[in-house]
Design a protein around this motif. Sequence first.
Motif, mmCIF file in Angstrom:
data_model
loop_
_atom_site.group_PDB
_atom_site.id
_atom_site.type_symbol
_atom_site.label_atom_id
_atom_site.label_comp_id
_atom_site.label_asym_id
_atom_site.label_seq_id
_atom_site.Cartn_x
_atom_site.Cartn_y
_atom_site.Cartn_z
ATOM 1 N N THR A 1 69.738 114.974 43.322
ATOM 2 C CA THR A 1 68.992 116.041 42.661
ATOM 3 C C THR A 1 68.593 115.571 41.262
ATOM 4 O OG1 THR A 1 70.155 117.768 43.887
ATOM 5 C CG2 THR A 1 69.089 118.414 41.831
ATOM 6 N N LEU A 2 67.343 115.853 40.877
ATOM 7 C CA LEU A 2 66.840 115.464 39.565
ATOM 8 C C LEU A 2 65.935 116.575 39.039
ATOM 9 C CD1 LEU A 2 66.406 113.211 37.362
ATOM 10 C CD2 LEU A 2 64.385 112.534 38.682
ATOM 11 N N THR A 3 66.141 116.971 37.801
ATOM 12 C CA THR A 3 65.312 117.988 37.158
ATOM 13 C C THR A 3 64.822 117.450 35.812
ATOM 14 O OG1 THR A 3 66.592 119.767 38.194
ATOM 15 C CG2 THR A 3 65.226 120.360 36.305
ATOM 16 N N VAL A 4 63.501 117.508 35.606
ATOM 17 C CA VAL A 4 62.895 116.981 34.378
ATOM 18 C C VAL A 4 62.103 118.094 33.705
ATOM 19 C CG1 VAL A 4 61.328 115.261 33.405
ATOM 20 C CG2 VAL A 4 62.763 114.661 35.366
ATOM 21 N N LYS B 1 68.232 104.084 41.849
ATOM 22 C CA LYS B 1 67.284 104.523 40.821
ATOM 23 C C LYS B 1 65.836 104.249 41.233
ATOM 24 C CE LYS B 1 69.002 101.721 37.775
ATOM 25 N NZ LYS B 1 69.949 100.996 38.648
ATOM 26 N N SER B 2 65.541 103.005 41.559
ATOM 27 C CA SER B 2 64.172 102.638 41.918
ATOM 28 C C SER B 2 63.747 103.301 43.230
ATOM 29 C CB SER B 2 64.039 101.111 42.029
ATOM 30 O OG SER B 2 64.251 100.498 40.765
ATOM 31 N N THR B 3 64.682 103.420 44.162
ATOM 32 C CA THR B 3 64.359 104.076 45.441
ATOM 33 C C THR B 3 63.960 105.528 45.203
ATOM 34 O OG1 THR B 3 65.933 102.643 46.606
ATOM 35 C CG2 THR B 3 65.247 104.657 47.729
ATOM 36 N N LEU B 4 64.672 106.222 44.323
ATOM 37 C CA LEU B 4 64.356 107.615 44.014
ATOM 38 C C LEU B 4 62.951 107.723 43.429
ATOM 39 C CD1 LEU B 4 65.478 110.533 43.900
ATOM 40 C CD2 LEU B 4 66.180 110.045 41.547
ATOM 41 N N MET B 5 62.589 106.809 42.536
ATOM 42 C CA MET B 5 61.257 106.849 41.923
ATOM 43 C C MET B 5 60.170 106.479 42.922
ATOM 44 S SD MET B 5 61.636 108.023 38.914
ATOM 45 C CE MET B 5 62.839 109.072 39.751
ATOM 46 N N LYS B 6 60.499 105.651 43.900
ATOM 47 C CA LYS B 6 59.525 105.318 44.950
ATOM 48 C C LYS B 6 59.297 106.503 45.880
ATOM 49 C CE LYS B 6 60.308 100.315 44.899
ATOM 50 N NZ LYS B 6 60.888 99.144 45.609
ATOM 51 N N VAL B 7 60.323 107.326 46.073
ATOM 52 C CA VAL B 7 60.147 108.583 46.813
ATOM 53 C C VAL B 7 59.206 109.501 46.047
ATOM 54 C CG1 VAL B 7 61.322 110.707 47.514
ATOM 55 C CG2 VAL B 7 62.338 108.486 48.066
ATOM 56 N N LEU B 8 59.454 109.624 44.740
ATOM 57 C CA LEU B 8 58.646 110.514 43.905
ATOM 58 C C LEU B 8 57.187 110.084 43.863
ATOM 59 C CD1 LEU B 8 58.168 112.713 41.790
ATOM 60 C CD2 LEU B 8 59.116 111.161 40.058
ATOM 61 N N SER B 9 56.940 108.771 43.788
ATOM 62 C CA SER B 9 55.580 108.278 43.583
ATOM 63 C C SER B 9 54.811 108.020 44.877
ATOM 64 C CB SER B 9 55.614 106.985 42.752
ATOM 65 O OG SER B 9 56.376 105.994 43.420
ATOM 66 N N HIS C 1 56.051 99.611 37.747
ATOM 67 C CA HIS C 1 57.199 98.919 38.315
ATOM 68 C C HIS C 1 57.670 97.804 37.383
ATOM 69 C CE1 HIS C 1 56.884 100.932 42.215
ATOM 70 N NE2 HIS C 1 55.571 100.760 42.124
ATOM 71 N N GLN C 2 58.906 97.363 37.609
ATOM 72 C CA GLN C 2 59.465 96.272 36.820
ATOM 73 C C GLN C 2 58.624 95.008 36.986
ATOM 74 O OE1 GLN C 2 63.637 95.598 37.543
ATOM 75 N NE2 GLN C 2 63.780 93.911 36.124
ATOM 76 N N LEU D 1 52.989 112.553 34.225
ATOM 77 C CA LEU D 1 54.376 112.093 34.319
ATOM 78 C C LEU D 1 54.351 110.580 34.483
ATOM 79 C CD1 LEU D 1 57.440 112.521 34.600
ATOM 80 C CD2 LEU D 1 57.088 112.894 37.048
ATOM 81 N N LEU D 2 54.837 109.879 33.479
ATOM 82 C CA LEU D 2 54.845 108.418 33.473
ATOM 83 C C LEU D 2 56.245 107.924 33.820
ATOM 84 C CD1 LEU D 2 53.307 105.769 32.807
ATOM 85 C CD2 LEU D 2 54.083 106.050 30.434
ATOM 86 N N ILE D 3 56.338 107.074 34.843
ATOM 87 C CA ILE D 3 57.617 106.512 35.283
ATOM 88 C C ILE D 3 57.639 105.035 34.914
ATOM 89 C CG2 ILE D 3 59.159 106.124 37.243
ATOM 90 C CD1 ILE D 3 57.461 108.303 38.730
ATOM 91 N N LEU D 4 58.633 104.613 34.153
ATOM 92 C CA LEU D 4 58.752 103.221 33.726
ATOM 93 C C LEU D 4 60.065 102.654 34.250
ATOM 94 C CD1 LEU D 4 57.792 104.945 30.768
ATOM 95 C CD2 LEU D 4 56.786 102.672 30.624
ATOM 96 N N ASP D 5 59.968 101.651 35.125
ATOM 97 C CA ASP D 5 61.138 101.048 35.759
ATOM 98 C C ASP D 5 61.512 99.769 34.995
ATOM 99 O OD1 ASP D 5 63.145 100.130 37.385
ATOM 100 O OD2 ASP D 5 61.989 100.209 39.235
#
Length: 513
Positions: A25-28, A44-52, A88-89, A164-168
């Motif tokens: 669960t994540l709330t921003v 961590k990265s897997t969660l952001m790949k789900v989001l994006s 992505h990294q 929403l900017l995601i920086l890995d």
Amino acid sequence: MAGPVLEMRSIVKTFPGVKALSDVTLTVRPGEVHAICGENGAGKSTLMKVLSGVHPHGSYEGEVLFEGETCRFKDIRASEQHGIVIIHQELALVPYLSIAENIFLGNEHAARGVISWNDTLKHASRLMRRVGLDDHPQTRVADIGVGKQQLVEIAKALAKEVKLLILDEPTAALNDEDSGKLIDLILELKNQGITSIIISHKLNEIERVADSVTILRDGRTIETLDVKAPETTEERIINGMVGRDLDHRFPERTPHQPEADAAPALEIRNWTVHHPIDQQRKVVDDVSLSVRRGEIVGIAGLMGAGRTELAMSVFGRTYGRYAQGTVLKDGKEIRTKTVPEAVAHGIAYVTEDRKHYGLNLMDTIGRNISLSALGKVAKRGVVDDHEERKVAEGFRKSMNIKAPTVFEPVGRLSGGNQQKVVLSKWIFAGPDVLILDEPTRGIDVGAKYEIYTVIDQLAAEGKAVVFISSELPELLGMCDRIYTMAAGRLTGEVPRSEATQEVLMRHMTKDKR
């Protein structure tokens, strides 16, 4: 108070043989910088790949809500249309295209299929000023540094009207100066109303830039903390990440006492190397150093000091143009003109760029480990698959490589586990001297401790270790002596008893030309 801009509820993501995310669960909140931290492999990265949308809807369980609406992204373009952009990294730039072309790649200013270059350059210049890039928009991306390439990626995100900017791991490959500039930019974007999620192992960065931090461990949400709250300490975050207290960041080490008459395991004398293109420029200039068996010797220096150039040129002359110098092993001069020669003399080099030079990401753990010494697992020139598997399985257990089997492709492993495979590969070769170049870059504190323990054990077994690192606390915690470099030259040699960050930095910033 406004509701959350993002909610991820009960996210479950499974790969063959591995549950990467389990009820996460994540709330921003809108306008905040929200950090996500955890050990390598925490999800961590897997969660952001789900989001994006990299992992599309239907490939995971759970619910994603953005700006109050349920999202079912089928791909990354769908998430970008909602204003969610991930960097992505591994940067997704085309090196031989210009900055402007990269900013608008796939998002071109065009009419009836024809690109308007005037509009492209004008809008690129505006976005570049916004992120602090002062290069010409027609400059090739290959001709700018990694720090500026990160800024190009952010300008590219701004061109897509990011919300929403995601920086890995945005600063993993950056020096301190470029890291500071990037953090300042993230804070400036926050002032402009852009919400950010940043994945980082650097707790000092999280403390400086983030409003909240969510800790993941083993694919689960541990807790979300207010970074500014008094109870949110570095120790609490580390404990949440690794599930245990790390009272000491480094293994306890007794400083090495060399035998009075023993020759150094490795000695480099008057080593000079020219730049591969600009042959008038010396990247390593008359360097002499030594390391004895059982000793861990550090090399410190700022970006461009010549540390990696020294290591690569000694290891088979894989960088630059050799000018002069000798290499001695146990007091006898040896030839290291090629990598096989260096390996045959018992020298191993763990590169700072594991993905490009250290591993074959498409091959298995087992194959990667055996690559450095195939003769040890071969009979009459044919690799014995059973023996190779047995060796790899031994390293998987002893190095705590988190993978279901040794047949797992290395490309699927987290950064920390990939680094353990690189170390396993060279340990299997049985070297007397290990040159470790940034061996813990991009790795979380828990995996770092495991790698430190392996390095300490190798020294205890009588190996000679050269340890190159940009993290001064790491050098201070691990090394018996530390050499400093600046502008290709040695500027100091500091024993453990006299070494502090201030002393090292003073040597690293002086030039003995």
